[in-house]
Design a protein around this motif. Structure first.
Motif, PDB file in Angstrom:
ATOM      1  N   GLN A 205      27.757   4.360  24.690  1.00 36.89           N
ATOM      2  CA  GLN A 205      27.659   5.589  24.247  1.00 36.89           C
ATOM      3  C   GLN A 205      26.689   6.007  23.109  1.00 36.89           C
ATOM      4  O   GLN A 205      25.958   6.889  23.075  1.00 36.89           O
ATOM      5  CB  GLN A 205      29.068   6.000  23.505  1.00 36.89           C
ATOM      6  N   LEU A 206      26.685   4.791  22.202  1.00 38.18           N
ATOM      7  CA  LEU A 206      25.597   4.928  21.318  1.00 38.18           C
ATOM      8  C   LEU A 206      23.954   5.182  21.664  1.00 38.18           C
ATOM      9  O   LEU A 206      23.466   5.983  21.433  1.00 38.18           O
ATOM     10  CB  LEU A 206      25.754   3.669  20.538  1.00 38.18           C
ATOM     11  N   ILE A 207      23.947   4.320  22.661  1.00 42.65           N
ATOM     12  CA  ILE A 207      22.512   4.231  23.458  1.00 42.65           C
ATOM     13  C   ILE A 207      22.295   5.483  23.901  1.00 42.65           C
ATOM     14  O   ILE A 207      21.024   6.241  23.966  1.00 42.65           O
ATOM     15  CB  ILE A 207      22.271   3.110  24.397  1.00 42.65           C
ATOM     16  N   HIS A 208      22.978   6.031  24.671  1.00 45.27           N
ATOM     17  CA  HIS A 208      23.008   7.396  25.473  1.00 45.27           C
ATOM     18  C   HIS A 208      23.172   8.656  24.703  1.00 45.27           C
ATOM     19  O   HIS A 208      22.450   9.527  24.935  1.00 45.27           O
ATOM     20  CB  HIS A 208      24.014   7.339  26.679  1.00 45.27           C
ATOM     21  N   ARG A 209      23.766   8.488  23.718  1.00 42.69           N
ATOM     22  CA  ARG A 209      24.071   9.845  22.879  1.00 42.69           C
ATOM     23  C   ARG A 209      23.327   9.980  21.654  1.00 42.69           C
ATOM     24  O   ARG A 209      23.184  10.851  21.169  1.00 42.69           O
ATOM     25  CB  ARG A 209      25.546  10.014  22.511  1.00 42.69           C
ATOM     26  N   ALA A 210      22.733   8.941  21.054  1.00 42.64           N
ATOM     27  CA  ALA A 210      21.822   8.872  19.748  1.00 42.64           C
ATOM     28  C   ALA A 210      20.803  10.049  19.923  1.00 42.64           C
ATOM     29  O   ALA A 210      20.177   9.839  20.823  1.00 42.64           O
ATOM     30  CB  ALA A 210      21.724   7.574  19.473  1.00 42.64           C
TER      31      ALA A 210
END
Ligand SMILES: [Zn+2]
Ligand SMILES: [Zn+2]
Length: 242
Positions: A205-210
């Motif tokens: 999620q970090l990679i996609h949402r940041a």
């Protein structure tokens, strides 16, 4: 007539450059088709694509738009990967297998690095929702891919030093990891095992949402992603899944 002449396999190089192709040496002309020949090529992920091998004595190669697209999705620019093609049956069907890890994108190779970074920046301008949706669709479409990845690599997050799953009971771990496309589906990344990794749900999620998530480099061993200035190193052994 068999595609390969008198041999069952032939080493080759997967070249991602101004010309992207499966390249052979002139010394291998005797093992390649005698005339221009079309072929069906089994990729490492099981997909079968069409290829074309022109009789080109100075530059023997197999090309084709689907092959080009696949090579570009995981071979770094200007860092050829060693591979082999294998004869399948007695006709024009062949199989591609990666022989050895590709050359790393090195710090010295600034031109290559700039190109990689600039392409990744272009990716980051694609609307986030679109990227995420398409990326998820790709692995949900292929539960086989997920099964293969988890059985080869296990249920650990492949971000170096990740501890997010430390307190998760073992039997729940499979529900807490996702398959992620290093080279996103939206920019031509494929479902090839060479293009995927396993991330815990938090890192995924970090990679996609940041707000800022930039793919800095990728190769057969793994990938570096910068998320708002934080560098995530994703390490996995791609050939182990082949
Ligand atoms: Zn993902
Ligand atoms: Zn993680």
């Amino acid at each position: 007539m068999a595609f390969l002449q008198g041999v069952t396999s032939l080493p080759c190089r997967l070249v991602h450059h101004t010309g992207t192709m499966i390249r052979f040496t002139t010394g291998q002309l005797g093992q390649l088709p005698l005339n221009d020949e079309d072929c069906f090529l089994e990729l490492p992920d099981g997909a079968v694509v069409r290829g074309h091998c022109p009789r080109h004595p100075d530059n023997p190669y197999i090309g084709g738009s689907e092959i080009v697209r696949w090579i570009k999705s995981w071979v770094p620019y200007n860092a050829p990967a060693n591979a082999s093609v294998y004869q399948v049956g007695t006709g024009n069907r062949i199989r591609l297998a990666v022989a050895a890890p590709a050359t790393h994108v090195t710090a010295e190779d600034d031109a290559t690095k700039r190109r990689v970074v600039s392409r990744a920046r272009k990716l980051s301008r694609i609307p986030e929702s679109g990227r995420r949706r398409r990326s998820y669709e790709a692995w949900e479409r292929d539960s086989y891919l997920r099964t293969v990845a988890l059985s080869a690599w296990g249920t650990a997050c492949q971000v170096t030093d990740c501890t997010f799953l430390a307190t998760v009971p073992t039997h729940i771990l499979p529900k807490m990891v996702d398959v992620h496309h290093l080279n996103h589906v939206s920019r031509g990344g494929t479902d090839s095992p060479l293009n995927i990794c396993i991330l815990c749900v938090v890192h995924h999620q970090l990679i996609h949402r940041a707000p800022s998530s930039v793919l800095q480099s990728w190769d057969l061993d793994g990938s570096t992603v910068t998320v708002n200035g934080l560098t995530l190193k994703i390490i996995r052994d791609a050939p182990a899944i082949m």
